[in-house]
Design a protein around this motif. Structure first.
Motif, short mmCIF file in Angstrom:
data_model
loop_
_atom_site.label_atom_id
_atom_site.label_comp_id
_atom_site.label_asym_id
_atom_site.label_seq_id
_atom_site.Cartn_x
_atom_site.Cartn_y
_atom_site.Cartn_z
N GLY A 195 0.85 -1.18 0.00
CA GLY A 195 0.00 0.00 0.00
C GLY A 195 0.89 1.23 0.00
O GLY A 195 2.11 1.15 -0.14
N SER A 196 0.30 2.39 0.20
CA SER A 196 1.06 3.64 0.09
C SER A 196 2.15 3.75 1.16
O SER A 196 3.23 4.26 0.90
CB SER A 196 0.13 4.84 0.15
N ARG A 197 1.89 3.26 2.39
CA ARG A 197 2.90 3.33 3.45
C ARG A 197 4.13 2.50 3.06
O ARG A 197 5.26 2.94 3.22
CB ARG A 197 2.31 2.81 4.76
N HIS A 198 3.90 1.30 2.54
CA HIS A 198 5.01 0.43 2.17
C HIS A 198 5.76 0.98 0.95
O HIS A 198 6.99 0.91 0.89
CB HIS A 198 4.51 -0.99 1.91
N MET A 199 5.03 1.52 0.00
CA MET A 199 5.69 2.10 -1.18
C MET A 199 6.56 3.28 -0.77
O MET A 199 7.69 3.42 -1.22
CB MET A 199 4.65 2.54 -2.21
N SER A 200 6.04 4.14 0.10
CA SER A 200 6.82 5.27 0.58
C SER A 200 8.05 4.79 1.33
O SER A 200 9.16 5.32 1.14
CB SER A 200 5.97 6.15 1.51
N ALA A 201 7.89 3.79 2.19
CA ALA A 201 9.03 3.26 2.96
C ALA A 201 10.09 2.68 2.03
O ALA A 201 11.30 2.86 2.26
CB ALA A 201 8.55 2.21 3.95
N MET A 202 9.67 2.00 0.98
CA MET A 202 10.62 1.44 0.03
C MET A 202 11.37 2.57 -0.68
O MET A 202 12.60 2.54 -0.80
CB MET A 202 9.92 0.55 -0.99
N GLU A 203 10.64 3.58 -1.14
CA GLU A 203 11.25 4.71 -1.83
C GLU A 203 12.21 5.47 -0.90
O GLU A 203 13.31 5.85 -1.30
CB GLU A 203 10.17 5.66 -2.35
N THR A 204 11.78 5.70 0.33
CA THR A 204 12.61 6.43 1.29
C THR A 204 13.89 5.65 1.59
O THR A 204 14.95 6.24 1.78
CB THR A 204 11.81 6.71 2.57
N SER A 205 13.81 4.33 1.59
CA SER A 205 14.98 3.50 1.95
C SER A 205 16.12 3.58 0.94
O SER A 205 17.23 3.19 1.27
CB SER A 205 14.56 2.04 2.13
N VAL A 206 15.87 4.10 -0.26
CA VAL A 206 16.97 4.20 -1.24
C VAL A 206 17.84 5.43 -1.02
O VAL A 206 18.93 5.52 -1.58
CB VAL A 206 16.48 4.18 -2.71
N ARG A 207 17.38 6.35 -0.20
CA ARG A 207 18.18 7.55 0.07
C ARG A 207 19.45 7.17 0.82
O ARG A 207 19.39 6.39 1.77
CB ARG A 207 17.39 8.55 0.90
N PRO A 208 20.59 7.74 0.47
CA PRO A 208 21.83 7.41 1.18
C PRO A 208 21.81 7.80 2.65
O PRO A 208 22.49 7.19 3.46
CB PRO A 208 22.91 8.19 0.43
#
Length: 185
Positions: A134-147
């Motif tokens: 869902g949106s929470r998991h998608m956001s968490a995945m996207e945020t996790s790529v930040r160095p």
């Protein structure tokens, strides 16, 4: 990387912070008995472990949503941490920022836009979302790529699924898989 730089992803104390977040989120998931009830919203959580407190470049405040630092300042305050997480999971919305030392930021946030991986300048565009996200998991995945972000940990309010994201990769357990029987191999 300079000789004084810390590799947070493999640092023992930081891994302990992530483990404590994960175990707490699993505890909240297992403790909620209504996952099978139709039309019931359960507890939801979204933690982001950041190596840089200058996260304002990619996060916006989520109104009055706050982590209760007066009751729990760190993941190492075990009982207070669990009690605060249980309360926040039902009453607040947004990402909870956790420094690599385990200290919570008070203001909960909305993380925005994809990041860049270490040493790259282009935004990440190769994230593979799973159908269960869902949106929470998608956001968490996207945020996790930040160095600047070491990991993100989420609890789905719809299913009780617990996920840990590192550099756009997910380790995820359904509610039924959490707290299963120990298997000695």
């Amino acid at each position: 990387m300079s000789s004084l730089a810390i590799e947070y992803g493999t640092h023992e104390r930081v891994r302990e912070v992530i483990d404590r977040l994960t175990f707490c989120v699993e505890h909240v998931s297992v403790g909620f008995g209504g996952w099978e009830d139709p039309h019931v919203k359960g507890p939801g959580l979204y933690f982001a472990v950041v190596a840089d407190r200058e996260y304002g470049a990619y996060a916006d405040p989520m109104g009055d949503n706050r982590w209760p630092r007066d009751r729990c300042r760190s993941v190492f305050e075990e009982d207070a941490f669990v009690e605060a997480a249980e309360s926040v999971s039902l009453e607040c919305d947004g990402g909870i920022v956790v420094a690599v030392d385990g200290e919570f930021e008070s203001q909960m946030v909305r993380f925005r836009d994809l990041g860049t991986r270490s040493g790259e300048t282009d935004l990440v565009d190769d994230i593979a979302y799973e159908p269960w996200m869902g949106s929470r998991h998608m956001s968490a995945m996207e945020t996790s790529v930040r160095p600047e972000v070491v990991a993100t940990v989420t609890l789905s309010e719809e299913t009780g699924r617990v996920s840990v994201f590192r550099d756009g990769e997910a380790e995820s357990s359904t509610h039924e898989e959490i707290g299963g029987p120990w298997r000695a191999e």
